[in-house]
Design a protein around this motif. Structure first.
Motif, PDB file in Angstrom:
ATOM      1  N   PHE A   1       1.724  -5.212 -10.591  1.00  0.00           N
ATOM      2  CA  PHE A   1       1.808  -6.669 -10.753  1.00  0.00           C
ATOM      3  C   PHE A   1       0.537  -7.345 -10.229  1.00  0.00           C
ATOM      4  O   PHE A   1      -0.039  -8.210 -10.899  1.00  0.00           O
ATOM      5  CB  PHE A   1       3.048  -7.197 -10.032  1.00  0.00           C
ATOM      6  CG  PHE A   1       3.197  -8.684 -10.056  1.00  0.00           C
ATOM      7  CD1 PHE A   1       3.435  -9.360 -11.242  1.00  0.00           C
ATOM      8  CD2 PHE A   1       3.114  -9.423  -8.885  1.00  0.00           C
ATOM      9  CE1 PHE A   1       3.582 -10.740 -11.269  1.00  0.00           C
ATOM     10  CE2 PHE A   1       3.258 -10.800  -8.903  1.00  0.00           C
ATOM     11  CZ  PHE A   1       3.492 -11.461 -10.093  1.00  0.00           C
ATOM     12  N   ALA A   2       0.082  -6.949  -9.037  1.00  0.00           N
ATOM     13  CA  ALA A   2      -1.104  -7.562  -8.434  1.00  0.00           C
ATOM     14  C   ALA A   2      -2.344  -7.325  -9.288  1.00  0.00           C
ATOM     15  O   ALA A   2      -3.129  -8.256  -9.527  1.00  0.00           O
ATOM     16  CB  ALA A   2      -1.315  -7.020  -7.024  1.00  0.00           C
ATOM     17  N   ILE A   3      -2.522  -6.116  -9.769  1.00  0.00           N
ATOM     18  CA  ILE A   3      -3.686  -5.823 -10.605  1.00  0.00           C
ATOM     19  C   ILE A   3      -3.624  -6.628 -11.898  1.00  0.00           C
ATOM     20  O   ILE A   3      -4.628  -7.176 -12.354  1.00  0.00           O
ATOM     21  CB  ILE A   3      -3.797  -4.313 -10.884  1.00  0.00           C
ATOM     22  CG1 ILE A   3      -4.167  -3.569  -9.602  1.00  0.00           C
ATOM     23  CG2 ILE A   3      -4.821  -4.033 -11.983  1.00  0.00           C
ATOM     24  CD1 ILE A   3      -4.089  -2.058  -9.714  1.00  0.00           C
TER      25      ILE A   3
ATOM     26  N   SER B   1      -7.174   0.629  -5.146  1.00  0.00           N
ATOM     27  CA  SER B   1      -7.524   1.629  -4.134  1.00  0.00           C
ATOM     28  C   SER B   1      -6.448   1.815  -3.070  1.00  0.00           C
ATOM     29  O   SER B   1      -6.243   2.926  -2.599  1.00  0.00           O
ATOM     30  CB  SER B   1      -8.826   1.226  -3.434  1.00  0.00           C
ATOM     31  OG  SER B   1      -9.897   1.213  -4.335  1.00  0.00           O
ATOM     32  N   TYR B   2      -5.787   0.740  -2.673  1.00  0.00           N
ATOM     33  CA  TYR B   2      -4.925   0.807  -1.495  1.00  0.00           C
ATOM     34  C   TYR B   2      -3.458   0.464  -1.737  1.00  0.00           C
ATOM     35  O   TYR B   2      -2.658   0.496  -0.809  1.00  0.00           O
ATOM     36  CB  TYR B   2      -5.468  -0.127  -0.408  1.00  0.00           C
ATOM     37  CG  TYR B   2      -6.923   0.095  -0.111  1.00  0.00           C
ATOM     38  CD1 TYR B   2      -7.384   1.328   0.355  1.00  0.00           C
ATOM     39  CD2 TYR B   2      -7.860  -0.910  -0.318  1.00  0.00           C
ATOM     40  CE1 TYR B   2      -8.726   1.541   0.619  1.00  0.00           C
ATOM     41  CE2 TYR B   2      -9.205  -0.704  -0.052  1.00  0.00           C
ATOM     42  CZ  TYR B   2      -9.630   0.520   0.407  1.00  0.00           C
ATOM     43  OH  TYR B   2     -10.957   0.726   0.664  1.00  0.00           O
ATOM     44  N   GLY B   3      -3.066   0.148  -2.954  1.00  0.00           N
ATOM     45  CA  GLY B   3      -1.691  -0.277  -3.208  1.00  0.00           C
ATOM     46  C   GLY B   3      -0.758   0.816  -3.690  1.00  0.00           C
ATOM     47  O   GLY B   3       0.366   0.528  -4.110  1.00  0.00           O
ATOM     48  N   ASP B   4      -1.184   2.077  -3.633  1.00  0.00           N
ATOM     49  CA  ASP B   4      -0.395   3.179  -4.197  1.00  0.00           C
ATOM     50  C   ASP B   4       0.990   3.356  -3.577  1.00  0.00           C
ATOM     51  O   ASP B   4       1.891   3.853  -4.239  1.00  0.00           O
ATOM     52  CB  ASP B   4      -1.157   4.511  -4.054  1.00  0.00           C
ATOM     53  CG  ASP B   4      -2.429   4.512  -4.876  1.00  0.00           C
ATOM     54  OD1 ASP B   4      -2.409   3.978  -5.991  1.00  0.00           O
ATOM     55  OD2 ASP B   4      -3.447   5.046  -4.389  1.00  0.00           O
ATOM     56  N   GLN B   5       1.161   2.959  -2.333  1.00  0.00           N
ATOM     57  CA  GLN B   5       2.470   3.142  -1.696  1.00  0.00           C
ATOM     58  C   GLN B   5       3.540   2.238  -2.292  1.00  0.00           C
ATOM     59  O   GLN B   5       4.730   2.469  -2.086  1.00  0.00           O
ATOM     60  CB  GLN B   5       2.363   2.941  -0.182  1.00  0.00           C
ATOM     61  CG  GLN B   5       1.982   1.525   0.225  1.00  0.00           C
ATOM     62  CD  GLN B   5       1.696   1.404   1.705  1.00  0.00           C
ATOM     63  OE1 GLN B   5       1.592   2.389   2.415  1.00  0.00           O
ATOM     64  NE2 GLN B   5       1.572   0.185   2.182  1.00  0.00           N
ATOM     65  N   HIS B   6       3.108   1.215  -3.031  1.00  0.00           N
ATOM     66  CA  HIS B   6       4.031   0.276  -3.668  1.00  0.00           C
ATOM     67  C   HIS B   6       3.614   0.078  -5.123  1.00  0.00           C
ATOM     68  O   HIS B   6       2.973  -0.924  -5.457  1.00  0.00           O
ATOM     69  CB  HIS B   6       4.039  -1.058  -2.921  1.00  0.00           C
ATOM     70  CG  HIS B   6       4.505  -0.912  -1.514  1.00  0.00           C
ATOM     71  ND1 HIS B   6       3.677  -1.110  -0.439  1.00  0.00           N
ATOM     72  CD2 HIS B   6       5.702  -0.549  -1.013  1.00  0.00           C
ATOM     73  CE1 HIS B   6       4.361  -0.892   0.676  1.00  0.00           C
ATOM     74  NE2 HIS B   6       5.593  -0.551   0.346  1.00  0.00           N
TER      75      HIS B   6
ATOM     76  N   SER C   1       5.653  -5.413   3.264  1.00  0.00           N
ATOM     77  CA  SER C   1       4.648  -4.506   3.834  1.00  0.00           C
ATOM     78  C   SER C   1       3.251  -5.091   3.693  1.00  0.00           C
ATOM     79  O   SER C   1       2.424  -4.986   4.601  1.00  0.00           O
ATOM     80  CB  SER C   1       4.698  -3.143   3.144  1.00  0.00           C
ATOM     81  OG  SER C   1       5.913  -2.501   3.407  1.00  0.00           O
ATOM     82  N   PHE C   2       2.974  -5.695   2.548  1.00  0.00           N
ATOM     83  CA  PHE C   2       1.677  -6.327   2.334  1.00  0.00           C
ATOM     84  C   PHE C   2       1.474  -7.473   3.322  1.00  0.00           C
ATOM     85  O   PHE C   2       0.415  -7.587   3.947  1.00  0.00           O
ATOM     86  CB  PHE C   2       1.580  -6.820   0.887  1.00  0.00           C
ATOM     87  CG  PHE C   2       0.378  -7.674   0.589  1.00  0.00           C
ATOM     88  CD1 PHE C   2      -0.907  -7.167   0.708  1.00  0.00           C
ATOM     89  CD2 PHE C   2       0.535  -8.983   0.165  1.00  0.00           C
ATOM     90  CE1 PHE C   2      -2.022  -7.953   0.423  1.00  0.00           C
ATOM     91  CE2 PHE C   2      -0.566  -9.765  -0.130  1.00  0.00           C
ATOM     92  CZ  PHE C   2      -1.845  -9.255   0.006  1.00  0.00           C
TER      93      PHE C   2
ATOM     94  N   GLY D   1       1.771   0.137   7.080  1.00  0.00           N
ATOM     95  CA  GLY D   1       1.349   1.283   6.290  1.00  0.00           C
ATOM     96  C   GLY D   1      -0.144   1.246   6.016  1.00  0.00           C
ATOM     97  O   GLY D   1      -0.953   0.863   6.856  1.00  0.00           O
ATOM     98  N   LEU D   2      -0.496   1.613   4.833  1.00  0.00           N
ATOM     99  CA  LEU D   2      -1.905   1.697   4.445  1.00  0.00           C
ATOM    100  C   LEU D   2      -2.605   0.339   4.460  1.00  0.00           C
ATOM    101  O   LEU D   2      -3.823   0.267   4.656  1.00  0.00           O
ATOM    102  CB  LEU D   2      -1.996   2.326   3.050  1.00  0.00           C
ATOM    103  CG  LEU D   2      -3.362   2.747   2.537  1.00  0.00           C
ATOM    104  CD1 LEU D   2      -3.991   3.786   3.467  1.00  0.00           C
ATOM    105  CD2 LEU D   2      -3.252   3.324   1.142  1.00  0.00           C
ATOM    106  N   TYR D   3      -1.856  -0.739   4.295  1.00  0.00           N
ATOM    107  CA  TYR D   3      -2.469  -2.069   4.237  1.00  0.00           C
ATOM    108  C   TYR D   3      -3.181  -2.464   5.527  1.00  0.00           C
ATOM    109  O   TYR D   3      -4.070  -3.309   5.506  1.00  0.00           O
ATOM    110  CB  TYR D   3      -1.428  -3.140   3.906  1.00  0.00           C
ATOM    111  CG  TYR D   3      -0.768  -2.955   2.569  1.00  0.00           C
ATOM    112  CD1 TYR D   3      -1.508  -2.868   1.406  1.00  0.00           C
ATOM    113  CD2 TYR D   3       0.613  -2.867   2.467  1.00  0.00           C
ATOM    114  CE1 TYR D   3      -0.891  -2.700   0.167  1.00  0.00           C
ATOM    115  CE2 TYR D   3       1.230  -2.705   1.244  1.00  0.00           C
ATOM    116  CZ  TYR D   3       0.470  -2.620   0.101  1.00  0.00           C
ATOM    117  OH  TYR D   3       1.077  -2.458  -1.119  1.00  0.00           O
ATOM    118  N   GLY D   4      -2.803  -1.886   6.647  1.00  0.00           N
ATOM    119  CA  GLY D   4      -3.382  -2.299   7.918  1.00  0.00           C
ATOM    120  C   GLY D   4      -4.443  -1.376   8.486  1.00  0.00           C
ATOM    121  O   GLY D   4      -4.937  -1.618   9.583  1.00  0.00           O
ATOM    122  N   THR D   5      -4.828  -0.349   7.768  1.00  0.00           N
ATOM    123  CA  THR D   5      -5.813   0.591   8.313  1.00  0.00           C
ATOM    124  C   THR D   5      -7.203  -0.043   8.337  1.00  0.00           C
ATOM    125  O   THR D   5      -7.500  -0.949   7.544  1.00  0.00           O
ATOM    126  CB  THR D   5      -5.871   1.892   7.482  1.00  0.00           C
ATOM    127  OG1 THR D   5      -6.381   1.590   6.184  1.00  0.00           O
ATOM    128  CG2 THR D   5      -4.507   2.554   7.391  1.00  0.00           C
TER     129      THR D   5
END
Length: 120
Positions: free
Chosen positions: A94-96, A83-88, A55-56, A61-65
């Motif tokens: 891991f990213a944070i 801010s934007y990674g809540d859906q995963h 998805s990233f 999803g939210l990543y493309g808004t």
């Protein structure tokens, strides 16, 4: 890329990942695998993260808004994920974790400065 952590930091930095010149080579993929094994370890969680990476990568999803894309210019990479990674949540965590690790030598330089004053 000199270390797996650098490679995965490059891969998960959204400003770099969504740049038109972004390329993923063997070294970046290997760094991602090594960091997942070292920092996550749990095979089930690693599988979820790999699934969520799709998805990233595709901005779904939210990543493309538009707001999320605007955040690329206004937030640090770890702030962007927060801010934007809540859906995963597994990928977000891991990213944070990866992007919040310091990559500077300032802590070491501070120690070296203190040791310069020590006389033996």
């Amino acid at each position: 890329m000199h270390r797996p952590l650098h490679a995965v930091g490059y891969y998960l930095n959204p400003m770099l990942h969504y740049h038109p010149d972004f390329k993923v080579d063997y070294e970046v993929k290997r760094g991602l695998h090594e960091c997942l094994e070292r920092l996550v370890g749990d095979l089930d969680v690693m599988g979820k993260i790999y699934f969520q990476l799709e998805s990233f990568k595709t901005k779904s999803g939210l990543y493309g808004t538009p707001l999320t894309q605007l955040g690329l210019k206004t937030k640090t990479p770890s702030q962007w994920w927060e801010s934007y990674g809540d859906q995963h949540p597994e990928l977000q965590r891991f990213a944070i974790r990866v992007l919040s690790l310091t990559c500077s030598s300032s802590g070491c330089e501070r120690n070296w400065s203190a040791f310069e004053r020590v006389r033996i």
